[in-house]
Design an enzyme around this catalytic site. Structure first.
Site, PDB file in Angstrom:
ATOM      1  N   HIS A 149      35.714  26.222  41.976  1.00 32.29           N
ATOM      2  CA  HIS A 149      36.800  25.970  42.931  1.00 32.29           C
ATOM      3  C   HIS A 149      36.377  26.451  44.313  1.00 32.29           C
ATOM      4  CE1 HIS A 149      41.348  25.779  43.712  1.00 32.29           C
ATOM      5  NE2 HIS A 149      40.824  26.217  44.856  1.00 32.29           N
ATOM      6  N   HIS A 159      46.127  23.112  42.301  1.00 33.28           N
ATOM      7  CA  HIS A 159      46.550  24.422  42.779  1.00 33.28           C
ATOM      8  C   HIS A 159      47.952  24.635  42.218  1.00 33.28           C
ATOM      9  CE1 HIS A 159      43.278  23.802  45.541  1.00 33.28           C
ATOM     10  NE2 HIS A 159      43.522  24.900  46.232  1.00 33.28           N
ATOM     11  N   GLU A 172      50.360  29.403  43.267  1.00 34.00           N
ATOM     12  CA  GLU A 172      49.589  30.325  44.097  1.00 34.00           C
ATOM     13  C   GLU A 172      50.568  31.054  45.018  1.00 34.00           C
ATOM     14  OE1 GLU A 172      45.778  30.507  47.164  1.00 34.00           O
ATOM     15  OE2 GLU A 172      46.641  28.560  46.635  1.00 34.00           O
ATOM     16  N   TRP A 207      41.551  31.202  55.440  1.00 34.76           N
ATOM     17  CA  TRP A 207      42.158  31.974  54.366  1.00 34.76           C
ATOM     18  C   TRP A 207      41.344  33.221  54.002  1.00 34.76           C
ATOM     19  CZ3 TRP A 207      41.782  26.648  54.422  1.00 34.76           C
ATOM     20  CH2 TRP A 207      42.994  25.959  54.524  1.00 34.76           C
TER      21      TRP A 207
END
Length: 434
Positions: free
Chosen positions: A59, A212, A215, A317
């Site tokens: 990922h 995803h 999260e 991020w």
């Protein structure tokens, strides 16, 4: 006739003693304790070091790598601010920009032993600029890396204008995997529909799924159960991955127990991303602060296949990172309390055999006779030492061909006075391999 390559005195994970490994025509031809009579055009003495199947990054976001600080840094460190910064950077994406950054990062990973990468690509862009660039990258790196591309709706499928149409276009252009992001949709009902649409698209194009999912720190975010239920109802077992699942660290234990059983029954893979999970989650906590990573240890104990990803590398991020999956595994060891001696081999599995299962590579992955000769030689004798030291990847081979090598660092210590100095080479004492 001599073999092409012969690796002597190598150690394999979970196998006692040393072996010789002969490679011919790009595949493992012989693996035996002693091939003394064999000859080869090239010989490498492993000296008792660990020979591993290649690492797998299950990922990552190659479209966003190496954009940290563009147009600004993430001051709050939250997932939401990261998404906002990325939305400000996206209008400046160009074909050349995406390719340049992605190719550089792939080279970083390959040099450190990662030969399989699954990259999510933001398709919330009417021009699909990043996707078109990464489709070219996928072909250009085939000689050094196998790249899977996931159609990823960063801003939602239902919550973004023409989200369904863009997802379909992404699959028509050649994405390998269908993605989703149900917890980011505006409402829970829209999140459930996000999951249902992903499965419809996957069935139509006969593709695997990697969403995803959950999260967030919100214990009421529960879309992973929807993914598991759809997997069973639509007979897509073994072809579905739920990535992140960080809300699981906030679920009460009774619900988590139920969910883990459902995931195991559905054959849903889970991918944790230690770097991003520990940095982005828990940002609204005072103290104690949650670690943010999903229940890796408990999922494994419950029969769920778990793998790891690097996720972000110098982007809005996660401002750091160098594409080292062994470092990701080491961090998971710390965060998930998997420091028991018998657990350490299982941690290495998270970036090797478990990840191969998640990406459905098992038929062509592993140190076995007849399989492609893809492997790396670590400057360490065991998984324990590899995860302790994060050592150099001395050699990296793909299809029986050396594609990367690293010379280990050498540390010197000077001792003595002005008239006489002794120079000592510093080595770290290895844990016994036997």
């Amino acid at each position: 006739m001599p073999y092409d390559v012969l690796i002597r005195h190598a150690r394999l994970q979970r196998r006692s003693g040393l072996v010789d490994i002969a490679i011919q025509d790009g595949v493992f031809a012989r693996i035996a304790p002693d091939l003394a009579s064999a000859t080869a055009r090239e010989e490498i003495d492993a000296g008792g070091r660990l020979l591993s199947p290649p690492f797998i990054d299950a990922h990552v976001h190659l479209d966003a790598v190496l954009t940290v600080g563009q147009p600004r840094y993430n001051a709050s460190g939250t997932l939401l601010e990261g998404i906002q910064i990325w939305s400000e950077r996206k209008p400046d994406l160009t074909h050349e920009d995406v390719k340049r950054r992605a190719l550089e990062e792939i080279q970083w990973e390959v040099a450190q032993g990662t030969l399989h990468i699954r990259s999510h690509v933001d398709v919330c862009d009417p021009n699909l600029t990043a996707l078109r660039a990464l489709l070219e990258v996928r072909e250009e790196v085939r000689d050094i890396c196998d790249l899977q591309l996931v159609a990823f709706p960063q801003d939602g499928i239902l919550s973004f204008p023409n989200g369904r149409t863009l997802m379909r276009q992404a699959m028509e252009l050649g994405c390998d995997v269908v993605g989703g992001i149900p917890h980011y949709e505006w409402t829970r009902d829209m999140g459930v529909e996000d999951v249902h649409y992903v499965f419809e698209l996957a069935k139509e194009f006969n593709r695997d799924i990697d969403c995803h999912c959950d999260e967030t720190d919100d214990p009421l975010s529960r879309f992973t159960e929807v993914m598991a239920a759809d997997t069973i109802e639509r007979s897509w077992q073994g072809r579905v991955t739920a990535s992140h699942c960080t809300a699981m660290h906030s679920y009460d234990n009774a619900y988590a127990f139920k969910l883990i059983g459902l995931l195991a029954r559905a054959g849903v893979n889970v991918v944790a991303n230690p770097f991003d999970n520990v940095v982005l989650q828990g940002r609204f906590d005072t103290y104690p602060k949650r670690r943010g990573i999903t229940r890796v240890k408990e999922l494994l104990a419950g029969g769920v296949n778990v793998a790891l990803g690097h996720d972000s590398i110098m982007d809005p991020w996660f401002p750091m990172g160098r594409g080292d999956m062994l470092a990701a595994a080491q961090l998971a060891l710390f965060l998930c309390h998997m420091s028991g001696y018998d657990e350490i081999d299982a941690v290495l599995d998270l970036i090797t055999t478990n990840a191969a299962r998640a990406l459905r590579l098992e038929d062509r992955y592993g140190i076995e006779e007849g399989k492609p000769a893809d492997f790396l030689l670590l400057d360490a004798p065991t998984a324990f030492e590899a995860l302790r030291l994060l050592p150099a990847r001395l050699y990296v081979f793909k299809g029986g061909r050396q594609i990367a090598s690293t010379t280990p660092a050498r540390s010197l210590l000077q001792r003595g006075g002005d008239t006489q100095q002794d120079e000592l080479v510093i080595t770290f004492r290895p844990h016994s391999a036997e």
